[in-house]
Scaffold this active site. Structure first.
Site, mmCIF file in Angstrom:
data_model
loop_
_atom_site.group_PDB
_atom_site.id
_atom_site.type_symbol
_atom_site.label_atom_id
_atom_site.label_comp_id
_atom_site.label_asym_id
_atom_site.label_seq_id
_atom_site.Cartn_x
_atom_site.Cartn_y
_atom_site.Cartn_z
ATOM 1 N N ARG A 159 -8.223 -7.292 21.837
ATOM 2 C CA ARG A 159 -7.920 -7.294 20.452
ATOM 3 C C ARG A 159 -6.496 -7.274 20.421
ATOM 4 O O ARG A 159 -5.909 -6.010 21.087
ATOM 5 C CB ARG A 159 -8.716 -6.873 19.505
ATOM 6 C CG ARG A 159 -7.890 -6.819 17.985
ATOM 7 C CD ARG A 159 -8.504 -5.987 17.217
ATOM 8 N NE ARG A 159 -8.113 -6.085 15.795
ATOM 9 C CZ ARG A 159 -7.734 -5.181 14.844
ATOM 10 N NH1 ARG A 159 -8.231 -4.094 15.350
ATOM 11 N NH2 ARG A 159 -7.411 -5.468 13.793
ATOM 12 N N ASN A 219 -11.214 -3.411 21.718
ATOM 13 C CA ASN A 219 -10.329 -2.993 20.727
ATOM 14 C C ASN A 219 -9.852 -1.540 20.880
ATOM 15 O O ASN A 219 -10.526 -0.609 20.518
ATOM 16 C CB ASN A 219 -11.139 -3.312 19.290
ATOM 17 C CG ASN A 219 -10.379 -3.094 18.119
ATOM 18 O OD1 ASN A 219 -8.925 -2.680 18.182
ATOM 19 N ND2 ASN A 219 -10.982 -3.399 17.254
#
Ligand code: ADP
Length: 398
Positions: A90, A7
């Protein structure tokens, strides 16, 4: 298969290595202050958390440090990079292009770049992480998992704003929604815990963290959600205002002598419970301040709760009923007081809370009484696991 979940933000990067067979986390951590000085946090399962100050001028160097930690002879969790079967990234905004996760290819990256206008702070940073991983692991398959994808099932009446239709056609101005990975994961878990078919449930998920959103999931599909074109719409959040009359933007700009970007900065970073209380964006600080007699800290929490309550009411109406309400994320999982206050105002739906169950923290639990007409659950979210699952499913399909 081991999946590296990434992420990536503009100056930080969170990571986890998850084994898809056991669904256990082998190691997790984060890189902070990338491009400034650099700090690596590395936590192997069952081992000591290590914090290392180290120069990481670029994301590529940061990811290289993560890899070095993962394969370190003493404290590593894998022997070589070959043991990473896939990387799941992500990605914040997939626009209307991505209604599901996708294998990362050159065309896919171009399509994400095309959505970057809609998320200028997030998508470019996410892609920096993708490119850095590609350079370091050129033969490892990678998947992009979008925050917006789950909400692509919303009907037009939910996602269109009341503005000239050409803005939607020409500029893709509409509600997209975020936290989709979390809303999807939590609503699916609710069906499992209640032993009901996912496709038959009307669920409202309250993802209450620093960023916060509510989602209506009907028959397994997102039909409405509180965040919009950007994550600024909807609930009053840690530092974001949530819904506000657009006329206030012009009015504030004039009074404070700010330009549009200046007001938006205030609405994103200096508003929410932080702006209302003048104390903090963290509810633990707000509770402490309230106990010490700070009235604004108390008001900020009431405003937050009231907005959540209104969205739950709206989504119960949107779905013509609700079977279960789920609380998740930092506040939703840990703050029983907020859960109780919100649910007390929902007594008209036949909701009753079991105080003992509601006093538990951070575990999957039904907090409504057996008599309660609507089930209320706390379900810790696990976006990394959801990303790992999506990644494995797509990589296996290839
Ligand atoms: P983010 O959106 O940054 O991931 P979180 O989901 O961590 O945010 O949520 C942050 C909020 O959750 C804070 O207001 C904090 O007070 C609350 N919170 C997080 N952990 C706990 C805890 N263990 N106990 C009480 N409150 C918590």
């Amino acid at each position: 298969m081991n999946v590296l979940v990434i992420n990536c933000g503009s100056s930080s990067l969170k990571y986890q290595v998850i084994n898809s067979g056991t669904e256990g986390v082998l190691a997790k951590g984060l890189c902070e202050r990338i491009g400034i000085d650099g700090r690596l946090v590395y936590e192997p399962a069952g081992g000591e958390k290590e914090i290392t100050q180290a120069d990481m001028p670029t994301h590529k160097q940061a990811i290289q440090m993560v890899i070095d930690a993962l394969i370190n002879e003493k404290t590593g969790v894998i022997k070589s990079l070959d043991e990473i079967g896939a990387v799941g990234h992500r990605i914040v905004h997939g626009g209307e292009k991505f209604a599901a996760s996708a294998i990362i290819t050159d065309e896919m990256i171009q399509a994400v770049e095309a959505c970057s206008d809609l998320a200028p702070l997030h998508n470019p940073a996410n892609l920096i992480g993708v490119r850095a991983c590609q350079e370091l692991m050129p033969h490892t398959p990678m998947v992009g998992v979008f925050d917006t994808a789950f909400h692509q099932t919303m009907p037009k009446e939910a996602y269109l704003y009341g503005v000239p239709y050409e803005y939607y056609e020409n500029y893709a101005v509409r509600k997209y929604g975020f936290h989709g990975t979390s809303h999807s994961y939590v609503s699916k878990r609710a069906a499992v815990l209640l032993d009901k078919p996912y496709e038959s449930l009307k669920t409202i998920v309250c993802h209450l963290g620093n960023g916060a959103s509510v989602c209506a999931v009907k028959n397994g599909k997102s039909v409405d959600t509180s965040m919009g074109l950007s994550p600024l719409e909807g609930l009053v959040m840690g530092t974001r205002s949530g819904d506000i009359d657009p006329s206030a933007v012009e009015y504030i700009a004039k009074k404070e002598n700010l330009d549009l970007a200046g007001v938006l900065n205030v609405l994103n970073k200096k508003s929410g419970v932080m702006g209302l209380s003048g104390v903090s964006s963290d509810f633990r600080d707000l509770e402490a301040a309230e106990k010490a007699g700070n009235a604004r800290a108390a008001t900020a929490q009431q405003v937050f709760n009231y907005r959540v309550l209104k969205y739950i009411g709206a989504y119960a109406a949107a779905m013509n009923g609700v079977d279960c309400i789920c609380f998740t994320a930092g506040l939703g999982e840990n703050n029983g007081v907020i859960r109780k206050q919100i649910c007390e105002s929902l007594a008209f739906l036949g909701i009753q809370i079991d105080d003992e169950a509601n006093s538990k923290r951070g575990e999957e639990i039904v907090i409504s009484t057996p008599e309660s007409k609507v089930k209320v659950l706390v379900i810790p979210t696990n976006e990394e696991l959801a990303i790992a699952r999506e990644t494995v499913a797509l990589v296996k399909e290839r």
